[in-house]
Design a protein around this motif. Sequence first.
Motif, short mmCIF file in Angstrom:
data_model
loop_
_atom_site.label_atom_id
_atom_site.label_comp_id
_atom_site.label_asym_id
_atom_site.label_seq_id
_atom_site.Cartn_x
_atom_site.Cartn_y
_atom_site.Cartn_z
N GLU A 77 31.00 36.93 34.06
CA GLU A 77 31.50 37.90 35.05
C GLU A 77 31.50 39.30 34.47
O GLU A 77 31.19 40.28 35.17
CB GLU A 77 32.93 37.53 35.48
N ASP A 80 41.52 40.04 26.65
CA ASP A 80 41.57 40.77 27.92
C ASP A 80 43.02 40.92 28.34
O ASP A 80 43.89 40.20 27.85
CB ASP A 80 40.78 40.01 28.99
N ASN A 81 43.24 41.85 29.23
CA ASN A 81 44.58 42.00 29.80
C ASN A 81 44.73 41.08 30.99
O ASN A 81 43.80 40.91 31.78
CB ASN A 81 44.78 43.44 30.28
N LYS A 107 41.09 36.57 43.66
CA LYS A 107 40.12 35.55 44.06
C LYS A 107 40.87 34.31 44.54
O LYS A 107 41.94 34.01 44.07
CB LYS A 107 39.25 35.18 42.86
N ALA A 160 40.80 40.69 34.42
CA ALA A 160 39.83 41.56 35.11
C ALA A 160 38.61 40.76 35.56
O ALA A 160 37.98 41.09 36.56
CB ALA A 160 39.40 42.69 34.18
N PHE A 161 38.29 39.72 34.83
CA PHE A 161 37.03 39.01 35.10
C PHE A 161 37.19 37.59 35.63
O PHE A 161 36.31 37.08 36.30
CB PHE A 161 36.18 38.97 33.82
N ARG A 162 38.29 36.94 35.26
CA ARG A 162 38.40 35.52 35.61
C ARG A 162 39.82 35.15 36.03
O ARG A 162 40.76 35.89 35.77
CB ARG A 162 38.00 34.64 34.42
N PRO A 166 38.57 45.60 27.90
CA PRO A 166 37.15 45.61 28.31
C PRO A 166 36.88 46.28 29.64
O PRO A 166 35.94 47.07 29.76
CB PRO A 166 36.80 44.12 28.34
N MET A 167 37.69 45.97 30.66
CA MET A 167 37.39 46.52 31.99
C MET A 167 37.51 48.04 32.01
O MET A 167 36.71 48.73 32.65
CB MET A 167 38.34 45.91 33.03
#
Lengths: 225, 335
Positions: A121, B85-86, B2, B102-104, A203-204
């Motif tokens: 992602e 990640d946060n 999501k 942020a991604f998953r 990262p984002m």
Amino acid sequence: MSEVPEDIAETVVKRFEEELKKPVRLVYFTQEMECPFCAQTHQLLETVAKLSENIGFEVYDFVKDKEKAEELGIEKIPALAILGGKDYGLRFYGIPSGYEFQTLIEGIILVSSGDSQLPSEAVEVLAKAATSPVHIQIFVIPTCPVCPVLGAMAFQFAVANSNISVDIVEIAEFPHLVNKYNVIGTPKAALNETTQFEGLVPPMQFINFIQQAAQGSPTGISPTI
Amino acid sequence: MKKVTEKQAIYDIAIIGSGVTGLAAAMYAGRMKLKTILIGFPPGGVIATTDWIENYPGFISLSGKELADKITAHAKEYGIEPILDNVTDVSQQDGVFVVQTAFRQYRAKTILFSTGTHYRKLEVPGSDTYEGKGVQFCGLCDGPMFQNKTLAVVGGGDSAAKEALILTQWAQRIYIMVRGDRLKAEPINLERVNQSEKITLLLNTNVTRIEGGDRVEKVLLDKPFQGNKELAVQGVFIAIGSVPLSDLAKKLGVKTNPKGEIVINRQTGTNIKGVFAAGDVTDTEFKQAITGVAEGVLAVYQAYKYIGGEAVSSCVDEEYLDCPMASENLRKQPE
């Protein structure tokens, strides 16, 4: 640090045995009249190269081998290009000592596999952000414990996306860059001469800066840490 | 957000926060064979910016990053791969906790908040203006930029003492601005501060304003020092404590105290079943790496039991009569 302490070398050897499956070239640029840290950097890289048979070590003279320097976009010394199956744009300017030794090792492992180790992602989001070339400079010092986190993250982005190239710059050796980019804390990142930020970001947030740089939007913030 | 899909794996425990507390908890969760996810940023947490730790048993002296790296390596031995990640959101849906990054998205039966703290900012004029331009929070990261400079360290506790001591490597002169009438540092660090020729303690003194041009040039004090309420400094390092990172927990309905710390019981449980908390984010009085690590481990054990794991005996010999796990027959035997 120009030599690798035995316990650290053992850890690195173990990691290389497990994770370094494909050849990596450490291409080092120095010059006849060496810079203050050139000899130490040379020795350190030579030592690292000996920790795995999958690492090759090449030394070039910045002046005499001008063509090679230009081919790899090297503009100052001491300089290191970390090359894997291809050139992912990973560069290190200055000695990768102290905590920065970790960034060097992460870079070597990343280019060996060619796998950014980012979640799919994140790679997708990055692809939408880096729509044009983004050159990232990360200013670090060897005593900064959080700098390798940002440096390694940037290296991951470069491996994941061919529009991204990364220079890790040890600022003590390049004082003119401290002034040019007004570096007062580390890590500090400058992207495409248009976008800057200070501190460690997740990262984002980093990808958002990459997107701004790709679009040519000037910005700058100063998160803490 | 999501939509949760049925195909998503359900973890036994989601550990949020990758400081030493979360890392140690993850290591134990790995040992307990719990399906574990550890998410946090930055890796190692705030302690990774500490130059030296001398009160973690087993290590006479090591850096915060070394300690975090060692526990990370230990956790990896049990199959834990921290996700850097946060976490942006946590909710409860259909009896499971949903953790969003942020991604998953991840789903888990239990949650452990080991989110730690963040630096507290100095709320005086100029503090925000000069953040990153002389107002700094990390001596190790930024100290070399202040070679031979005069600096102020604002704070009255052990963190301020340690920050000042770190900065002596580079600075020419350091003033510690202490609001109270003494520096409340660990005795050993207090002794080091008192012995340092570079450090001057300004007691009962508050910084009321930070001024400068492009960068910090001076601080204004509420009490004269050497007859002057202005003090020329090129940097101000803030060490006035920390703010618990409990917003995600609060959003989930977890009870916090007026300081924003998560209220836990002796077993690290919160007011919500299946939600545990450990380390600096909790209302524990004495916050140390070792106490956070211990709480994290305890929390994992409670989570293990919560999801149906059988109690683990600490007994060396289950035939020993005082052992809680000794068989009933043994217990009934006359001595």
